[in-house]
Motif scaffolding. Structure first.
Motif, mmCIF file in Angstrom:
data_model
loop_
_atom_site.group_PDB
_atom_site.id
_atom_site.type_symbol
_atom_site.label_atom_id
_atom_site.label_comp_id
_atom_site.label_asym_id
_atom_site.label_seq_id
_atom_site.Cartn_x
_atom_site.Cartn_y
_atom_site.Cartn_z
ATOM 1 N N ALA A 47 0.259 5.329 12.428
ATOM 2 C CA ALA A 47 -1.040 5.736 11.887
ATOM 3 C C ALA A 47 -1.172 7.253 11.878
ATOM 4 N N LEU A 48 -0.755 7.889 12.980
ATOM 5 C CA LEU A 48 -0.850 9.347 13.071
ATOM 6 C C LEU A 48 0.162 10.021 12.150
ATOM 7 N N ASN A 49 1.331 9.430 11.990
ATOM 8 C CA ASN A 49 2.313 9.988 11.060
ATOM 9 C C ASN A 49 1.813 9.916 9.626
ATOM 10 N N THR A 50 0.990 8.925 9.339
ATOM 11 C CA THR A 50 0.435 8.764 7.993
ATOM 12 C C THR A 50 -0.664 9.781 7.709
ATOM 13 N N THR A 56 -6.546 4.025 4.164
ATOM 14 C CA THR A 56 -6.448 2.576 4.334
ATOM 15 C C THR A 56 -5.161 2.205 5.056
ATOM 16 N N LEU A 57 -4.063 2.842 4.674
ATOM 17 C CA LEU A 57 -2.775 2.566 5.308
ATOM 18 C C LEU A 57 -2.816 2.941 6.789
ATOM 19 N N MET A 67 0.828 -1.205 0.000
ATOM 20 C CA MET A 67 0.000 0.000 0.000
ATOM 21 C C MET A 67 0.867 1.261 0.000
ATOM 22 N N THR A 68 1.993 1.215 0.702
ATOM 23 C CA THR A 68 2.905 2.362 0.723
ATOM 24 C C THR A 68 3.459 2.622 -0.678
#
Length: 237
Positions: A77-80, A63-64, A48-49
């Motif tokens: 998750a928060l960095n994404t 989604t990631l 996905m990345t």
């Protein structure tokens, strides 16, 4: 002539890059499907990345972020997705931010995302999160509002899981809201409201005898009550 030759080279390179990107997209789409089949979460994240780098989209980022959250990788998750509140966030993005911020013990930030989720879809499950978070930040009026909503709207089939013991267990969601009500009563006056809070805990215990956290909390409140009595009985110098 040189300009024309340079333009031809540029266009040829652009076509090659486009073809390469398309081939890579097909490769990572196939890789993503295979990792899902194998249940390889890290492989899914990697695929996905790469897909998001090759063809960025908010849906892929959401989604990631959701996969990271589901795996307990809350900072990733928060960095994404970031931690800021955006009205344009999808429901998935809001959930990821809310749950992740709660998990890293930032209730004052998590509450805003849960509030937006509740606006979009009012339900007892989100109300419980709001009640619990508002208790943590001592916003008692908001906590009570969501507690009363939950008690009124929780259905008999709705459950809440607890993990404070070695063996996780479930209780009716309404009983969980009643437990929060006892905490709210106690926190409003930690000396005068011990008995009223214990009364609520007694009622919860009748409806959910397996609710281990209720007995733990009740024992602590009774211990505090005894300590206050002992303190009051000591002679004043």
């Amino acid at each position: 002539m040189k300009k024309l030759f340079g333009l031809v080279l540029f266009l040829g390179s652009a076509v090659m890059v486009a073809q390469t990107n398309q081939e890579l997209m097909k490769h990572y789409e196939a890789y993503y499907k295979q990792m899902k089949t194998q249940g390889d979460v890290q492989g899914i994240i990697n695929a996905m990345t790469h897909l998001n780098v090759l063809s960025p989209s908010q849906a892929r980022k959401d989604t990631l972020g959701y996969i990271y959250m589901s795996e307990g990788k809350y900072m990733e998750a928060l960095n994404t997705l970031g931690a800021e509140k955006k009205l344009t966030d999808s429901d998935i993005a809001l959930e990821v931010k809310a749950v992740s911020l709660k998990a890293i013990k930032r209730p004052e930030l998590a509450v805003g995302h849960f509030e937006e989720l509740f606006k979009r879809d009012p339900n007892p499950v989100v109300a419980y999160e709001l009640a619990e978070l508002n208790l943590q930040i001592q916003n008692m009026a908001e906590a009570d509002k969501h507690i009363e909503y939950g008690i009124a709207n929780a259905k008999s089939e709705m459950k809440k899981a607890f993990y404070e013991s070695q063996n996780p267990y479930e209780v009716p969601l309404k009983s969980a809201f009643m437990y929060l009500k006892a905490l709210s009563i106690y926190n409003k006056d930690r000396k005068a409201n011990i008995d009223p809070a214990v009364d609520v805990l007694d009622a919860v215990q009748k409806d959910a005898p397996n609710f281990q956290l209720v007995q733990i909390t009740k024992n602590e409140l009774l211990r505090q009550k005894q300590a206050l009595k002992s303190q009051a009985a000591q002679p004043q110098n």
